[in-house]
Design an enzyme around this catalytic site. Structure first.
Site, PDB file in Angstrom:
ATOM      1  N   HIS A 562      39.004  42.167  42.515  1.00 35.86           N
ATOM      2  CA  HIS A 562      38.626  40.335  42.646  1.00 35.86           C
ATOM      3  C   HIS A 562      39.513  40.385  44.083  1.00 35.86           C
ATOM      4  CE1 HIS A 562      38.959  36.051  41.619  1.00 35.86           C
ATOM      5  NE2 HIS A 562      39.688  35.758  42.451  1.00 35.86           N
ATOM      6  N   GLU A 563      41.426  40.427  44.245  1.00 40.10           N
ATOM      7  CA  GLU A 563      42.112  40.756  44.624  1.00 40.10           C
ATOM      8  C   GLU A 563      41.947  41.194  45.998  1.00 40.10           C
ATOM      9  OE1 GLU A 563      43.777  38.494  44.245  1.00 40.10           O
ATOM     10  OE2 GLU A 563      43.616  38.179  42.488  1.00 40.10           O
ATOM     11  N   HIS A 566      39.275  39.173  48.332  1.00 37.48           N
ATOM     12  CA  HIS A 566      39.647  38.178  49.404  1.00 37.48           C
ATOM     13  C   HIS A 566      40.672  38.837  50.503  1.00 37.48           C
ATOM     14  CE1 HIS A 566      39.875  34.819  47.142  1.00 37.48           C
ATOM     15  NE2 HIS A 566      40.800  35.290  46.261  1.00 37.48           N
TER      16      HIS A 566
END
Length: 778
Positions: A562-563, A566
């Site tokens: 997920h990170e 980003h």
């Protein structure tokens, strides 16, 4: 107008707020997905792991002693030569303020020259970048640096520069100059779409800062803003304040399924000769909710866990009323109307269209799951058919278990996961991760590792600093900090800033050197750009000689994917204006790339990348399925998003407004599990402050990400052609293009392009439970 810094370290995504965090049911009701053998199938060969990919395993998995930085080179923080000590950050702040004031003066003179008017948007973005470059760095330092002196300096820098930024946000002169630009058709045609989008960001921020109001009303706006900030901080403190304990009689714990904890509790009660005091959130409370056959102790623990004091409720309701008053002051019907004007949703009415459609679409799955739990309760208590499932029944009849991968995998070390990420990015985008030594003084802790983000044609396009291990004083959870955004710099025209008028040229030298480090010319790309720099903060266990490499649980692998979603948005979102670079986009769009990354973990082809020697994909077990209890959690999140809209509607100005009554009414009219009398969960709904009126955002992006995964990537998730298409349609624009146009293009769905009420309804009918039923991330 210029306050972009707050978009970097976002608060936790809404999924974290759930009382019920997902589950795997009892083995005789639903089948678990873990512990299966996976088969290997023949597929197109994958790109083998490179030397750099394998170096990532060594970097993160082999315990080291001493500093990770290079002993042969020395610099300051993030490679800035001047930032070698905290005093330098103070000097940089002062130099930045001097330069910012000169640039502000230049913008205010812009109407003296046609050429200067054409540069207004560029110069406003430069001014924003000048301030945010130091603010964003300071935000990271004050959250992650272990040295208190550095933290104090960062706090000073942050507050001083934000104070100056707040002055600019209400500067009538700057607003009038921007107005002159946006009302000139020739200028609009000349500057182009990305510049217009950037200008509109400034314009909306000005408008929301009461720029058009008379001085006395503008003073009221400032006062209300301050009051809301203070109330918000008080509310957040109340969110984490421990709730009073529930009193449980020892005999009520007879028959506990968890015999170890149960025996200890009974011995504790016998020794103290009194009822047990069970504190919400404790291991004892969790054990009772999951394992106590008698529902009365579970009910009391639930009520205690969801209690509030009158003061906590008053703080929340006062904050909501102040927000409503502020919104009316600037001409908006409600805080939701004010907030959503520049979001994908556009209006609270459209949000409700989306949420209503989503409720209708999700309800059948929730009813099915609750029916299964009701059968369990009927059998357990020998009741008439289909007893009602209460809020305190959920974890008992569907006890939460850690999420598991769709196929059986060996233990995944931190280095193995980074290696797989690098291989995935190379397949999709021709981009890989390469370890590089940080110079002495470049990082704030010996745990921090520096990675180059390398494009196969352009070389290094940015850097990721990975601060991944838990330590005392470091914030919990996971976060992506944008320390530096992309921005084109070769057309800055700094010579016209009149810096020579500053009496002492040495007073701005730190700022000039700070800016110079950012600039790079890449092969095959026109112009000079700032290259993005991001920091990943996590709290994984540190590897050691005795324990070996850090092995991640499956939810931690999801967090890292997920990170890194980003991070890649930041790297690929290469724009000419920093206000629209990478993750600087609409709140209800920013989570799309990161949530989509989680979907890749459902693909056996992607999971094969965790084996550095594998060139074939794995076959998913035919028995793999989605836990139906996730639908209950999703529906509860939809209700909370609806509650967020109610709390930020005109209704809060009614003298009889009662936040608890509104929560109870919503739960009893639209919810699937009845409201529990005596509870007031809303004071623990922390996102009401940071995500006020936008809590729906994560649901919206989950729905879109599921659709993009299913329609674009699911059949061929390692396709370079599809990766390039996604990069060209979504990632490269950052916030510089209407999100609905991007979503419409990637999904080949022209009916979405307008982003109207019907588009929101359409998205509300999409499936969002494609196995991404995990706790929230930043």
């Amino acid at each position: 107008m210029l306050a972009t810094a707050a978009r970097n370290a976002r608060p936790k995504c809404p999924r974290k707020i759930f009382q019920f965090q997902g589950c795997l049911p009892k083995k005789d009701a639903f089948r678990s997905s873990s512990g299966r053998r996976s088969a290997v199938t023949q597929a197109a060969p994958t790109i083998p792991a490179s030397v750099d990919d394998r170096a990532l395993i060594t970097l993160f998995d082999e315990p080291r002693s001493g500093s990770s930085s290079s002993p042969w080179s020395h610099t300051g923080l993030f490679g800035h030569p001047s930032l070698i000590n905290p005093r330098a950050l103070i000097s940089l702040t002062n130099a930045t303020l001097l330069r910012a004031q000169k640039l502000t003066d230049r913008i205010l003179r812009a109407r003296e020259s046609r050429d200067e008017l054409l540069k207004v948007v560029k110069n406003l973005d430069r001014l924003s970048d000048l301030l945010c470059g130091v603010i964003d760095l300071s935000e990271l330092v004050r959250n992650a640096h272990p040295d208190r002196v550095w933290v104090d300096a960062a706090n000073h820098a942050y507050e001083a520069l934000c104070e100056f930024m707040n002055v600019l946000n209400t500067h009538v002169g700057l607003y009038e100059v921007l107005k002159a630009v946006l009302t000139d058709k020739d200028i609009i045609e000349y500057i182009g779409p990305e510049a217009i989008q950037t200008a509109l960001i400034f314009w909306r921020d000005f408008e929301k800062s009461a720029i058009n109001l008379p001085p006395d009303q503008r003073d009221r706006f400032v006062a209300l803003s301050t009051e809301i900030l203070v109330l918000g901080r008080e509310f957040q403190r109340g969110v984490v304040t421990p709730r009073p304990p529930a009193s449980i009689r020892p005999e009520e714990l007879s028959g506990l399924k968890d015999q170890g904890m149960g025996v200890r509790l009974k011995l504790q009660a016998r020794f103290t000769k009194r009822d047990l005091l069970v504190y919400p959130g404790s291991l004892q409370a969790q054990m009772i909710m999951r394992a106590a056959p008698d529902e009365e102790p579970r009910r009391r623990v639930y009520v205690a866990s969801n209690s509030s004091t009158p003061e906590q409720i008053n703080i929340l309701e006062t904050m909501l009323k102040k927000r409503a008053e502020l919104s009316r002051l600037v001409g908006s019907e409600s805080f939701a109307h004010l907030t959503l004007d520049d979001k994908m949703a556009k209006s609270p009415e459209n949000v409700n269209h989306f949420l209503n459609a989503l409720m209708d679409h999700t309800a059948p799955a929730v009813k099915g799951a609750l029916r299964s739990l009701s059968l369990r309760k009927q059998e357990h208590l020998n009741t008439p058919p289909f007893p009602i499932i209460q809020a305190w029944d959920r974890d008992f009849y569907c006890p939460p278990e850690p999420p598991a991968p769709p196929i059986s995998l060996p233990p995944l070390t931190l280095g193995t996961v980074f290696m797989a990420l690098s291989r995935l990015f190379r397949h999709l985008y021709g981009i890989s991760l390469r370890p590089v030594h940080a110079a002495s003084g470049e990082v704030w802790h010996t745990d921090v590792q520096k990675l180059e983000v390398v494009d196969e044609t352009q070389g290094v396009i940015g850097w990721i600093y990975a601060d991944l291990f838990a330590r005392r004083g470091k914030p919990g959870g996971a976060a992506h900090y944008t320390v530096r955004c992309s921005r084109r710099t070769d057309d800055d025209d700094e010579n016209a800033d009149r810096l020579e008028e500053i009496p002492d040229p040495r007073s701005i030298q730190e700022s000039i050197e700070f800016e110079a480090v950012k600039r790079h010319r890449l092969p095959k790309q026109e112009g000079v750009y700032q290259l993005p720099l991001v920091v990943l903060l996590c709290e994984f266990a540190r590897p050691s000689v005795s324990r070996g490499a850090t092995v991640l649980q499956w939810h931690e692998v999801n967090t890292l994917f997920h990170e890194m979603g980003h991070a890649m948005h930041s790297m690929i979102g290469r724009t000419e204006y920093q206000n629209v670079a990478g993750t600087r986009c609409a709140t209800d769009f920013v989570e799309l790339p990161s949530i989509l990354m989680e979907h890749f973990l459902n693909s056996p082809m992607v999971l094969s990348l965790f084996n550095p020697d594998s060139t074939t994909s794995l076959a998913q077990s035919p028995n793999h399925h989605i836990d139906p209890c996730h639908a209950i959690d999703t529906y509860q999140q939809i209700l909370l998003a609806a509650l967020d809209q109610i709390y930020h509607s005109p209704a809060v100005l009614d003298r009889n407004f009662d936040s608890t009554s509104e929560y109870a009414k919503l739960q009893n009219t639209r919810g699937m599990i009845p409201y529990v009398s005596g509870t007031s969960f809303q004071t623990q709904f922390g996102h009401l402050f940071g995500y006020g009126a936008t809590y729906y955002s994560y649901l919206l992006d989950r729905a879109i990400a599921s659709r993009v995964w299913g329609n674009v990537f699911s059949k061929d998730p390692l396709s370079r052609r599809l990766g390039e298409r996604y990069k060209d349609e979504i990632l490269r624009y950052g916030g510089g293009r209407d999100p609905w146009k991007m979503v419409s293009a990637i999904l080949s769905s022209p009916e979405l392009e307008s982003g109207d009420a019907e588009a929101m309804r359409i998205v509300g009918h999409w499936r969002i439970e494609d196995e991404v039923g995990l706790p929230g991330r930043h």
